[in-house]
Design an enzyme around this catalytic site. Structure first.
Site, PDB file in Angstrom:
ATOM      1  N   THR A   1       1.586   3.480   1.842  1.00 10.87           N
ATOM      2  CA  THR A   1       1.844   4.018   3.276  1.00 10.87           C
ATOM      3  C   THR A   1       3.119   3.083   3.386  1.00 10.87           C
ATOM      4  O   THR A   1       3.538   3.552   4.513  1.00 10.87           O
ATOM      5  CB  THR A   1       1.048   3.948   4.197  1.00 10.87           C
ATOM      6  OG1 THR A   1       0.410   2.576   4.409  1.00 10.87           O
ATOM      7  CG2 THR A   1      -0.001   5.174   4.042  1.00 10.87           C
ATOM      8  N   LYS A   2       3.505   1.948   2.872  1.00 10.14           N
ATOM      9  CA  LYS A   2       4.416   1.097   3.307  1.00 10.14           C
ATOM     10  C   LYS A   2       5.788   1.590   2.730  1.00 10.14           C
ATOM     11  O   LYS A   2       5.973   2.572   1.794  1.00 10.14           O
ATOM     12  CB  LYS A   2       3.946  -0.291   2.556  1.00 10.14           C
ATOM     13  CG  LYS A   2       2.851  -0.685   3.291  1.00 10.14           C
ATOM     14  CD  LYS A   2       2.548  -0.586   4.885  1.00 10.14           C
ATOM     15  CE  LYS A   2       1.404  -1.506   5.094  1.00 10.14           C
ATOM     16  NZ  LYS A   2       0.060  -0.559   5.003  1.00 10.14           N
ATOM     17  N   ASN A   3       6.883   0.544   3.015  1.00  7.97           N
ATOM     18  CA  ASN A   3       8.249   1.104   2.733  1.00  7.97           C
ATOM     19  C   ASN A   3       8.537   0.928   0.933  1.00  7.97           C
ATOM     20  O   ASN A   3       9.062   1.947   0.648  1.00  7.97           O
ATOM     21  CB  ASN A   3       9.383   0.128   3.451  1.00  7.97           C
ATOM     22  CG  ASN A   3       9.269   0.365   4.855  1.00  7.97           C
ATOM     23  OD1 ASN A   3       8.119   0.668   5.398  1.00  7.97           O
ATOM     24  ND2 ASN A   3      10.413   0.208   5.489  1.00  7.97           N
TER      25      ASN A   3
ATOM     26  N   HIS B   1       0.896  -1.075   0.027  1.00 13.27           N
ATOM     27  CA  HIS B   1      -0.034   0.045  -0.044  1.00 13.27           C
ATOM     28  C   HIS B   1       0.691   1.473  -0.006  1.00 13.27           C
ATOM     29  O   HIS B   1       1.946   1.144   0.309  1.00 13.27           O
ATOM     30  CB  HIS B   1      -0.806  -0.123   1.103  1.00 13.27           C
ATOM     31  CG  HIS B   1      -1.977   1.057   1.412  1.00 13.27           C
ATOM     32  ND1 HIS B   1      -1.491   2.399   2.028  1.00 13.27           N
ATOM     33  CD2 HIS B   1      -3.128   1.409   0.923  1.00 13.27           C
ATOM     34  CE1 HIS B   1      -2.550   3.170   2.057  1.00 13.27           C
ATOM     35  NE2 HIS B   1      -3.562   2.522   1.391  1.00 13.27           N
TER      36      HIS B   1
END
Length: 375
Positions: A185-187, A183
């Site tokens: 928002t992930k790394n 997603h």
């Protein structure tokens, strides 16, 4: 405004997407899907990887694979995203909520055994903030009671666990199955996207069938069967090549992304450590590594956290709280009696996430820290 999150683009995403489109195969399980899956298998040691359209889909595949049926019980932490629960509820499972630990938001493994009954089928530990749960204890219980372990590693790409035997393993390689998120928002990201990691190879062939809508289509394209047909339940879990191509651009820059995120995390920690009695900083257990997925503060009260949320917002900084305990949710209470899970509620009321993304500057971090420190 310093936003909470800003998706990082490496600059190669559209190039690989154009290449995927030009190839004439963009429906999924093509060149870029294979590249991504092979990368994770080879770098981290997963038995088999399958890209999915979300981490939620990966969890739903896991629930199908372990044959969750009505009446089965699945133990998960209450302090998690709703997908961890929904994946098993959709198959008819009864969710047994576990509390967080006092030390961090991860599941309290000292209280797990008391939750196991003859109907328990699986434990689903969530590696919150990419920080490993105590997997030795979880796997020992699973082996003793013949349970499946599905790691919710949504936040745990490139994070590791060192067991009592001294062996360091990537998160997601320890349980029978694991689910990851890409997603925004992930790394590393693909907008939406996820991955199922399969470590118990008894699930490998069936996972591919479920992934391909319940057909043996993948085996057909490999020439292993002369036709493909409906052989099991399944759904449309695999992403398009466009999503996989975007993810491949991110994967190619994983080390660079991780280096920057870790530098930001360390800067936060150094500037905020021992500066304010209103909050605590995250503490990484000695068996875990830090993949710098997030930096959070834990305040002394709900009121104090809200005070800081409004103060930061007033000064152009977006900081957000995180999960509301699922055992307090409207849906759960519609069918179940109220529970008291002290530490899950504690983090729901007190935890605050600070901005952390690749393009956050050192000046931004200094400003955020100064607004927090200067009361």
């Amino acid at each position: 405004m310093i936003n909470f999150n800003k998706p990082y683009l490496t600059g190669k995403e559209t190039q690989y997407i154009e290449d995927a489109v030009a190839s004439g195969k963009i429906s999924g399980n093509g060149k870029y899907t294979q590249l991504c899956q092979q990368f994770f298998e080879q770098k981290y040691g997963f038995g088999k990887c399958l890209l999915t359209t979300s981490c939620t889909d990966a969890l739903e595949m896991a629930a199908i694979l372990i044959n969750i049926e009505p009446g089965d019980e699945v133990i998960i932490p209450s302090y998690t995203f709703v997908s961890t629960s929904n994946a098993f509820v959709l198959r008819g499972a009864k969710i047994i909520f576990a509390d967080s630990s006092e030390e961090n938001p991860n599941i309290d493994t000292t209280k797990l055994e008391a939750l196991i009954t003859p109907r328990t089928k699986a434990i689903v530990p969530v590696h919150y903030a990419g920080m490993a749960c105590d997997m030795d204890t979880i796997m020992e219980l699973a082996n003793r009671y013949n349970l499946f372990v599905i790691e919710d590693a949504a936040q745990a790409v490139d994070s590791f666990y060192t067991g009592k035997n001294g062996i360091k393993k990537a998160l997601g390689t320890i349980g029978h199955l694991a689910a990851f998120s890409f997603h925004e928002t992930k790394n590393i990201i693909s907008g939406e996207g996820g991955m199922l990691a399969i470590n118990d190879m008894q699930f490998a062939n069936r996972a591919e069938i479920i992934w391909e809508k319940g057909t043996n289509r993948s085996a057909f394209f490999r020439g292993e069967v002369n036709k493909y047909s409906w052989v099991d339940i399944g759904s449309s879990f695999l992403p398009s090549e466009v999503i996989a191509a975007f993810l491949w651009a991110q994967i190619k820059q994983l080390n660079k992304i991780q280096e920057r995120r870790k530098a930001i995390w360390e800067q936060y920690y150094e500037r905020l450590n021992n500066t304010n009695s209103n909050f605590k900083l995250p503490q990484i257990p000695n068996y875990a590594t830090n993949n710098a997925h997030m930096f959070y503060l834990v305040f002394e009260s709900l009121e104090k956290r809200n005070e800081y949320v409004f103060r930061l917002k007033k000064n152009g900084i977006q900081a957000v709280f995180h999960y509301l305990s699922l055992h307090r949710s409207e849906y759960y209470l519609k069918y179940n009696k109220a529970l008291e899970l002290r530490w899950s509620d504690y983090y729901s009321e007190r935890l605050l996430r600070l901005p952390l993304y690749f393009e956050l500057t050192n000046t931004d971090v200094i400003k955020i820290c100064n607004e927090i420190i200067n009361e």
